[in-house]
Design a protein around this motif. Structure first.
Motif, PDB file in Angstrom:
ATOM      1  N   LEU A  67     -46.586  29.458  55.140  1.00 55.78           N
ATOM      2  CA  LEU A  67     -45.968  30.308  54.114  1.00 55.78           C
ATOM      3  C   LEU A  67     -46.771  30.246  52.810  1.00 55.78           C
ATOM      4  N   THR A  68     -47.261  29.065  52.466  1.00 58.51           N
ATOM      5  CA  THR A  68     -48.059  28.959  51.237  1.00 58.51           C
ATOM      6  C   THR A  68     -49.313  29.810  51.340  1.00 58.51           C
ATOM      7  N   ILE A  69     -49.959  29.736  52.500  1.00 60.43           N
ATOM      8  CA  ILE A  69     -51.189  30.507  52.666  1.00 60.43           C
ATOM      9  C   ILE A  69     -50.879  31.989  52.603  1.00 60.43           C
ATOM     10  N   VAL A  70     -49.764  32.398  53.207  1.00 62.22           N
ATOM     11  CA  VAL A  70     -49.378  33.806  53.107  1.00 62.22           C
ATOM     12  C   VAL A  70     -49.247  34.200  51.640  1.00 62.22           C
ATOM     13  N   GLY A  71     -48.655  33.308  50.833  1.00 59.74           N
ATOM     14  CA  GLY A  71     -48.527  33.585  49.400  1.00 59.74           C
ATOM     15  C   GLY A  71     -49.883  33.744  48.730  1.00 59.74           C
ATOM     16  N   ALA A  72     -50.796  32.817  49.003  1.00 61.00           N
ATOM     17  CA  ALA A  72     -52.125  32.894  48.390  1.00 61.00           C
ATOM     18  C   ALA A  72     -52.860  34.136  48.870  1.00 61.00           C
ATOM     19  N   PHE A  73     -52.666  34.476  50.142  1.00 58.72           N
ATOM     20  CA  PHE A  73     -53.303  35.647  50.744  1.00 58.72           C
ATOM     21  C   PHE A  73     -52.848  36.926  50.038  1.00 58.72           C
TER      22      PHE A  73
END
Lengths: 556, 332, 226
Positions: free
Chosen positions: A165-171
């Motif tokens: 989920l964090t990576i989705v946010g950064a993405f």
């Protein structure tokens, strides 16, 4: 007096209402295409993220006072420093200057009514908020413990926290950056007012342009890299995991290919702000305009070729390391050029010690230290000892906090009257600038020593080496002063919105198109698109001094 | 509470690296002071209302620009050269370095001496003797960091990395993991004990801290594994149609089916066991099973055993028929 | 470019293109959109670039395994799909041409043809993929590999095959949606696209980019030499 056709455009009876008064509904803000309103939306959002990031920072500093920690568990501490890094880098430092100051000022500075793609601009804010919410959700519900660097295979195969989920946010936030970058590039290329040639552009525009080039070339690479990490977590595709045939170091290459230039995404716009402020408060034309402009492009270009200096001890070959080390030394030169040109700009000026200028002085001092300590890390031998220690932590805080945040605050204080038409109390501003400068140095100078002593970064406990404690306590003490320094501007700036005296269109007597229109500016910026006939920064220190000496009565 | 300013200088790297560090520090202070003093001096001297001569200010000066481009450039290149040369000169371990194997895992360091002595989160080394560490990680990336030695090397999964040093001062030094590796990252550390050579030999002979002398050596353990897995069925003392001999393999250069020449380093041998099809010796088929279940410790033991098989081919029995016992003969 | 000038002149002769408030004149507006699209395509190239880098690394490192793995791909289907994509590029170019000439009927026909070909491409791709599912060639716990080369290396090939063709297919799907919306708006004479060939040209640029990626992917995955 100005770079525009002689008629001053504001305050005529038929002048349109300011952008702040163009609509009062929430909808008129949330669905606006006006770059100025979007800048304000960004200002609110990045301030919120800065607040969260600072809370995490305070927790880190409190925790490190004692060699065995104060209140957190190991895994909580890891989540806290990860949150600090991700929030501050992806959701504060990268958007802070381009998306707030750049968004507001870039079209006005080049004499345009708006950015080329207003709806794309609004979309970028929504993407930023959506990405930020994803990251905050991930942190609120369980947290993430990989560090902001997401190194594989820890992030892709081992961590059982909310990495995806964090990576989705950064993405998603990455696409927000890309949208802003595209918008700026097209706007600078196609929307300049008549007479606004490339070498009449304010250097802030050059800085933002160079930043946008980096964003456009770099951000997609980190986006796909993070996507591959997610795919490895979900589908075990094995691109980065040695158990599945992949290479974990490939991730580091791809990640730093973006994340080293990202440092320049953060610092170049700040350097742009410095040019605008330093000329105004020394009443001087900028020294070496062309050198400053091209050094921005040189930094943007060379910045893409130095990523390997993050990996000297990661098993890359000696020759690879030498090339990256050499290029890293070269990228220091354009920064040195800028610094010397700023110094020369002050020479024979008529210097006014007001709040924005104090921040500029702070920026120069801290950035010089930050830049020069980078040389320790670009040197292959000293880097072996210093990398992944607090020396690195101190170095990049000098560049990012000392550079970017000082630049952001300089710009915010300089253009605050333009944003809202209100002045803040200058004495409070000067006080807080001083406190921030002192607090900052107290916080991060001890960390250079800590790093040299061998304190590794991302360490929760250091009971193996209790001799580190003195420096940690010093650093935490400094951080509490720094926190006070950041709180003061928050208070008086908000206060000024209601109680501040009216600023008028040009409180600083500054040059540049943004100072020829009312404060706050009308929605379409200009009643008529200006024709630029003068070179940038047409200040004259001598004339200003003469005028100062004329007694007030004769002036009228 | 004391406030130390620098770590002990306890290895051959410490002095030359510190010399560079201090030179860079001097450079940093010099330039910070120059820029800071100039900025403040100009700002104060030319403050508003101060009656000083402001005439003749220019807005560009090519000579100045070239000066402050070239001087930092030259200083930078000098520093680069110094640092790179130092790095290159000290990169290669001496041939006779004593080898110690290190395995990093969440969250401990495991070290094995050639004679079979093992340690966890501690490492005993002799003073004045070159020591070479061959390191690998069992899970994520770690980094072997000894501040007092000024050494740091990432420890990767799936690949050996090397670090060498000569301890120069007896004492107890910090061992840290410097690459973030998960929950107990900050506790993945311990101490390096540098002992005078005789004391170290005594310590090693007496079986280390656990006082278990006469443990099987790493090569012994490797030999046991070699026998248990019946490696000798294909890899005897001479090349057989099924597989090349392992005698004299270590350090040799072999031609692969794709024409490339590969040096049989520890990393190569490890890959050849875990992942035999990655590179295939010229003239052979890819018929070897993958031994993927072997632990890093097993692999290190096997490699230690293979190293004892020497660098030249030993005379041996009939092709493909080498009994382990026979291989044993004459090479130990 | 002369065709475009003619078209512009034709446009000026007829009804004016709409001008958005932030622009001063039509050429500025049109060029801005085109430059913006090109910059966007640069970001797309960098986006795929990360995967191409991973491809280069592992193909170089595991060349033998990748050769073995690639033999399981269906070259006739891949070739057909490449031809389909190339043809769709042609129909898209024609759609732009007719948009410039303000021939709405033929423009719509060409947009329709492009959508059709894109759907054909996806259907063929779906057949290819489902065959891989049946043969257990999808990376993950169910990956089965019978050949002599090690399974992880073959799996990496299929990881990147699915990753890159999947990302490409996603772009094709987005393309279909965008072209569909464009066709719909054109058919309805919506003010966003009325008398304005620029939207069609922008969509065309995007579609050509998608095709070019497809043309790179075909030899990289299907035609690996021994």
């Amino acid at each position: 007096m100005s770079t525009v056709a002689p008629v001053f455009q504001g305050e005529s009876p038929q002048s349109p209402p300011s952008y702040l008064k163009a609509g009062h509904t929430i909808k008129s803000w949330l669905l606006t295409g006006d770059h100025k309103r979007i800048a304000i939306l960004y200002l609110i959002a990045v301030s919120v993220f800065f607040f969260f990031g600072s809370i995490a920072a305070s927790m880190i500093r409190v925790e490190l006072v004692s060699p065995r920690g104060v209140m957190l568990e190991n895994d909580t501490y890891n989540k806290v420093f990860t949150a600090h890094g991700i929030i501050m880098i992806f959701f504060f430092l990268i958007p802070a200057i381009p998306a707030v100051l750049g968004n507001f000022l870039l079209p006005i500075m080049i004499g345009a009514r708006d950015l080329a793609f207003p709806r794309l601009n609004l979309l970028s804010w929504y993407l930023y908020v959506a990405g930020g919410l994803c990251a905050l959700l991930a942190m609120a519900f369980g947290g993430v413990d990989t560090g902001w660097t997401f190194y594989t295979p820890y992030s892709s195969m081992y961590s059982n926290t909310n990495v995806t989920l964090t990576i989705v946010g950064a993405f998603i936030a990455g696409f927000s950056s890309i949208a802003t970058g595209i918008n700026f590039i097209v706007t600078v290329h196609k929307m300049r007012a008549p007479g606004m040639t490339w070498f009449r552009l304010p250097l802030m525009v050059w800085g933002s342009y160079a930043t946008s080039v980096i964003i456009v070339l770099g951000t997609p690479v980190v986006a796909i890299t993070l996507l591959l990490v997610v795919m490895e977590r979900v589908f075990h595709i094995g691109v980065f995991s040695p158990e599945l045939g992949g290479d974990p170091v490939l991730f580091q290459h791809l990640f730093w290919f973006y994340s080293h230039p990202a440092v320049y995404i953060m610092i170049l716009p700040a350097m742009g702000v410095i040019n605008e402020v330093i000329t105004c408060f020394t009443r001087k034309r900028i020294f070496g305009y062309h050198f400053i402009a091209f050094s921005s492009l040189a930094i943007a270009g060379l910045g893409f070729l130095v990523w390997g200096h993050h990996m000297f001890v990661s098993s890359q070959s000696m020759y690879q390391g030498m090339v990256f080390s050499l290029l890293s030394y070269l990228v220091a030169v354009p920064s040195a050029i800028k610094t010397f040109n700023w110094t020369a700009t002050i020479y024979k000026g008529s210097v006014r010690f007001q709040t924005p200028f104090l921040y500029v002085l702070g920026f120069i001092g801290l950035f010089v230290v930050g830049g020069l300590t980078g040389l320790f890390l670009a040197a292959m031998s000293t880097d072996v000892h210093l990398t992944d220690t607090y020396f690195v932590v101190a170095h990049f805080h000098y560049v990012m906090v000392g550079g970017t945040i000082m630049g952001f605050l300089a710009g915010l204080h300089f253009w605050w009257p333009k944003f809202f038409g209100k002045m803040y109390p200058d004495n409070w501003g000067k006080l807080s600038a001083l406190i921030i400068f002192i607090g900052f140095n107290l916080t991060f100078l001890p960390q250079f020593v800590l790093g040299y002593l061998g304190m590794p970064r991302r360490y929760h406990y250091y009971y193996f080496a209790p001799e580190f404690q003195f420096w940690h306590i010093a650093s935490t003490a400094g951080a509490s002063i720094l926190a006070v320094g950041f709180l003061i501007p928050a208070v008086y700036l908000l206060w000024s919105l209601k109680y501040g005296p009216d600023a008028g269109p040009n409180p600083w007597g500054a040059k540049g198109l943004e100072w020829t229109i009312p404060s706050p500016p009308p929605t379409t910026n200009f009643v008529e698109i200006p024709v630029v006939r003068e070179e940038p920064y047409a200040y004259d220190a001598e004339a200003d001094e003469r005028e100062e000496r004329v007694p007030a009565e004769t002036k009228r | 509470m004391n406030f130390p300013l620098m770590p002990d200088q306890a290895s051959n790297f410490a002095r030359p690296y510190d010399a560079l560090f201090f030179a860079l520090t001097a450079l940093t202070i010099l330039f910070t002071v120059i820029v800071g003093a100039l900025v403040l001096y100009f700002a104060v001297k030319y403050r508003k209302g101060n009656r000083v001569d402001r005439s003749g200010a220019v807005e560009s000066h090519l000579g100045l620009e070239i000066t402050w481009t070239v001087i930092p450039l030259i200083l930078g290149l000098v520093m680069f050269w110094w640092a790179a040369k130092l790095y290159v000169d000290t990169r290669q371990p001496p041939q006779d370095a004593m080898e110690i194997f290190v395995i990093g895992k969440q969250w401990m360091w495991h070290a094995q001496h050639a004679n079979g002595v093992r340690e966890n989160n501690e490492l005993h080394v002799p003073v004045g003797v070159p020591v070479r560490l061959t390191m690998i990680s069992q899970d994520v990336i770690h980094s072997f960091f000894v501040p007092q030695f000024r050494i740091k090397q990432d420890v990767l999964p799936g690949r050996y990395t090397q670090q060498w040093f000569i301890a120069t001062k007896p004492g107890k030094y910090n061992l840290f993991c410097a690459e973030y590796c998960g929950t107990q990252h900050s506790e993945m550390g311990g101490y390096i004990y540098a002992l005078p050579p005789q004391e170290f030999q005594k310590w090693l002979a007496s079986g280390g801290d656990k006082k278990r002398p006469n443990q099987p050596t790493m090569a012994d353990l490797g030999k046991q594994l070699y026998d248990r897995l019946a490696c000798g069925n294909c890899h005897g003392s001479q090349d057989s149609p099924r597989g090349p001999s392992l005698y004299g393999l270590y350090g040799a250069r072999r031609r692969m089916t794709d024409g490339s020449i590969v040096e049989a380093t520890a990393s190569y041998i490890r890959e050849a066991i875990k992942n035999p099809y990655a590179k295939i010796n010229e003239g052979y088929q890819n018929t070897m099973p993958e031994y993927r279940e072997l632990t890093e410790e097993d692999l290190l033991n096997l490699i230690a055993y293979i190293r004892t098989l020497g660098t030249s081919k030993a005379p041996g029995p009939v092709l493909g028929n080498a009994m382990p016992a026979q291989i044993d003969g004459g090479n130990r | 470019m002369s065709m475009k000038t003619e078209a512009l002149q034709a446009a000026h002769g007829a009804e004016e293109q709409p001008l958005h408030h932030q622009f001063e004149e039509l050429p500025q507006q049109n060029e801005s959109y085109v430059v913006g699209m090109w910059v966007f395509l640069v970001t797309e190239i960098m986006f795929f670039g990360g995967m191409f880098l991973a491809y280069v690394l592992y193909r170089w490192r595991y060349s033998e395994a990748w050769f073995e793995a690639h033999t399981k791909l269906d070259i006739p289907l891949g070739t057909t799909n490449t031809v389909v994509l190339l043809t769709s590029s042609l129909t898209m170019a024609l759609a732009v041409h007719f948009a410039q000439l303000r021939n709405k009927r033929l423009q719509l026909a060409m947009l329709g043809a492009t959508i059709g070909l894109a759907c054909v491409f996806l259907v063929i791709k779906a057949f290819e993929w489902s065959a891989k599912f049946q043969h257990g060639l999808v990376p993950g716990p169910n990956f089965t590999w019978e050949g002599l080369v090690p399974a992880p290396q073959a799996q990496l090939f299929y990881s990147l095959y699915f990753g890159m063709t999947g990302l490409h297919a996603l772009h094709v799907i987005i393309g279909i949606v965008v072209i569909g919306v464009l066709a719909l708006l054109t058919a309805l004479d919506h003010p966003l696209v009325k008398n304005d060939f620029i939207p069609t040209e922008l969509v065309g640029l995007y579609w050509h980019f998608v095709d070019i990626v497809g043309i790179f992917l075909f030899p990289l995955f299907y035609l690996i030499p021994k």
